[in-house]
Design an enzyme around this catalytic site. Sequence first.
Site, PDB file in Angstrom:
ATOM      1  N   GLN A   1       0.831  -1.198   0.000  1.00  0.00           N
ATOM      2  CA  GLN A   1       0.000   0.000   0.000  1.00  0.00           C
ATOM      3  C   GLN A   1       0.874   1.259   0.000  1.00  0.00           C
ATOM      4  OE1 GLN A   1      -3.236  -0.319  -0.368  1.00  0.00           O
ATOM      5  NE2 GLN A   1      -3.650   1.868  -0.424  1.00  0.00           N
TER       6      GLN A   1
ATOM      7  N   VAL B   1      -5.619   6.455  -4.169  1.00  0.00           N
ATOM      8  CA  VAL B   1      -5.104   5.287  -3.446  1.00  0.00           C
ATOM      9  C   VAL B   1      -5.160   5.612  -1.961  1.00  0.00           C
ATOM     10  CG1 VAL B   1      -3.097   3.826  -3.017  1.00  0.00           C
ATOM     11  CG2 VAL B   1      -3.569   4.620  -5.338  1.00  0.00           C
ATOM     12  N   ALA B   2      -5.777   4.754  -1.186  1.00  0.00           N
ATOM     13  CA  ALA B   2      -5.939   5.023   0.243  1.00  0.00           C
ATOM     14  C   ALA B   2      -4.586   5.190   0.932  1.00  0.00           C
ATOM     15  CB  ALA B   2      -6.722   3.895   0.909  1.00  0.00           C
TER      16      ALA B   2
ATOM     17  N   SER C   1      -6.548   1.476   4.110  1.00  0.00           N
ATOM     18  CA  SER C   1      -7.085   0.791   2.930  1.00  0.00           C
ATOM     19  C   SER C   1      -7.810  -0.492   3.320  1.00  0.00           C
ATOM     20  CB  SER C   1      -5.963   0.451   1.949  1.00  0.00           C
ATOM     21  OG  SER C   1      -6.440  -0.392   0.920  1.00  0.00           O
TER      22      SER C   1
ATOM     23  N   HIS D   1      -8.130  -2.904   1.476  1.00  0.00           N
ATOM     24  CA  HIS D   1      -7.359  -4.019   0.930  1.00  0.00           C
ATOM     25  C   HIS D   1      -6.431  -4.610   1.997  1.00  0.00           C
ATOM     26  CE1 HIS D   1      -8.583  -3.876  -3.274  1.00  0.00           C
ATOM     27  NE2 HIS D   1      -8.528  -2.558  -3.211  1.00  0.00           N
TER      28      HIS D   1
ATOM     29  N   ASP E   1     -10.911  -5.818  -5.862  1.00  0.00           N
ATOM     30  CA  ASP E   1     -11.256  -5.070  -7.058  1.00  0.00           C
ATOM     31  C   ASP E   1     -11.598  -6.091  -8.139  1.00  0.00           C
ATOM     32  OD1 ASP E   1     -10.718  -2.758  -5.741  1.00  0.00           O
ATOM     33  OD2 ASP E   1      -8.784  -2.391  -6.699  1.00  0.00           O
TER      34      ASP E   1
ATOM     35  N   GLU F   1     -15.819   4.146  -7.388  1.00  0.00           N
ATOM     36  CA  GLU F   1     -15.046   3.006  -7.849  1.00  0.00           C
ATOM     37  C   GLU F   1     -15.986   1.834  -8.153  1.00  0.00           C
ATOM     38  OE1 GLU F   1     -10.744   3.772  -5.655  1.00  0.00           O
ATOM     39  OE2 GLU F   1     -11.919   2.009  -5.121  1.00  0.00           O
TER      40      GLU F   1
ATOM     41  N   HIS G   1     -14.668  -1.775  -6.878  1.00  0.00           N
ATOM     42  CA  HIS G   1     -14.258  -2.097  -5.506  1.00  0.00           C
ATOM     43  C   HIS G   1     -15.442  -2.675  -4.715  1.00  0.00           C
ATOM     44  CE1 HIS G   1     -11.622  -1.247  -1.890  1.00  0.00           C
ATOM     45  NE2 HIS G   1     -12.787  -1.477  -1.322  1.00  0.00           N
TER      46      HIS G   1
END
Length: 311
Positions: free
Chosen positions: A189, A218-219, A224, A226, A233, A281, A284
Amino acid sequence: MYRQRELRALRNAQKPLGRKKKQQRLQRKIIGFCLLVFLLGFLCGRVVLAAEQAMESWLPETEEPVKAEQREEEPVGTRLEEAGRDDWESGLETREIWQEQETALVSSVWEKDSGTGYEDEQQNSDWRLRLVNQDHSLPEDFSVELTQVGDGHQVDSRIARALLDMIEAGKRDGYGIWIVSSYRTMEKQESLYEKQIDKWKRQGYSLEAAREKAGTMVAVPGTSEHQLGLAVDLVSSEYTGLDERQEETGSYQWLVKHCAEYGFILRYPNDKTEITGIIYEPWHFRYVGVEAAREIMDQGICLEEYLLQNR
């Protein structure tokens, strides 16, 4: 008589010459055709190469696409949506109100630990509903048990079966769904975030402005989903771009209709940027459990709104 013999002899002598000329013409045609095919192939190759170079210069830096059965992070596409950024800026006042409400929400969902982050409050919280965003980061020692769901992809082991079942169901209905991003480590990340910062700095933004801009694409590391292991995604096998055109694909439309059946939601809807802090998004998807997913998708709300309704 003598004259006829001369004419026959002359015609017989001309036949090999005629055949030879025909062979030469045929050879020239074959050589010309081969040259034409070679030239067309060469020109097509140059056009494709030029197109790829043009796309690389236009698109943001992302990871390469792969299929659900085959791949590693993000496909060719662009997360750069100025409209999303404008929505975020215009919604700052609304977001400040949400931050105050979320502060109250945290006490009922996550208990602030004396260490570095929020710990699960087992009796009042649900791991499926853990809120991770710009205002609620993961603790530095956060860890999760992971399961492989495709070449190079991992998710929280507790959602792996649901994710694979959803992808398989889409396939049975005729829709190819590819995983292009899944669990990310903190290092991964940070790398993605720094690349976005560098990109905006190269375009003339100050460091502070570049960080702010990058944060909508982007976090920020530690915020995030993720990293949580509950987000993926997903893109259509027919179109792998990470942009708003994804919503035009049959795979996306199938996912929006059926994702709640498997416990997933579209995490960042088009009209919730001022609340989530993230641009629209349509790729996502986040796991929250079937019950919550159905309520969220049926009501057309985001996770933050759902948690406020059910605190």
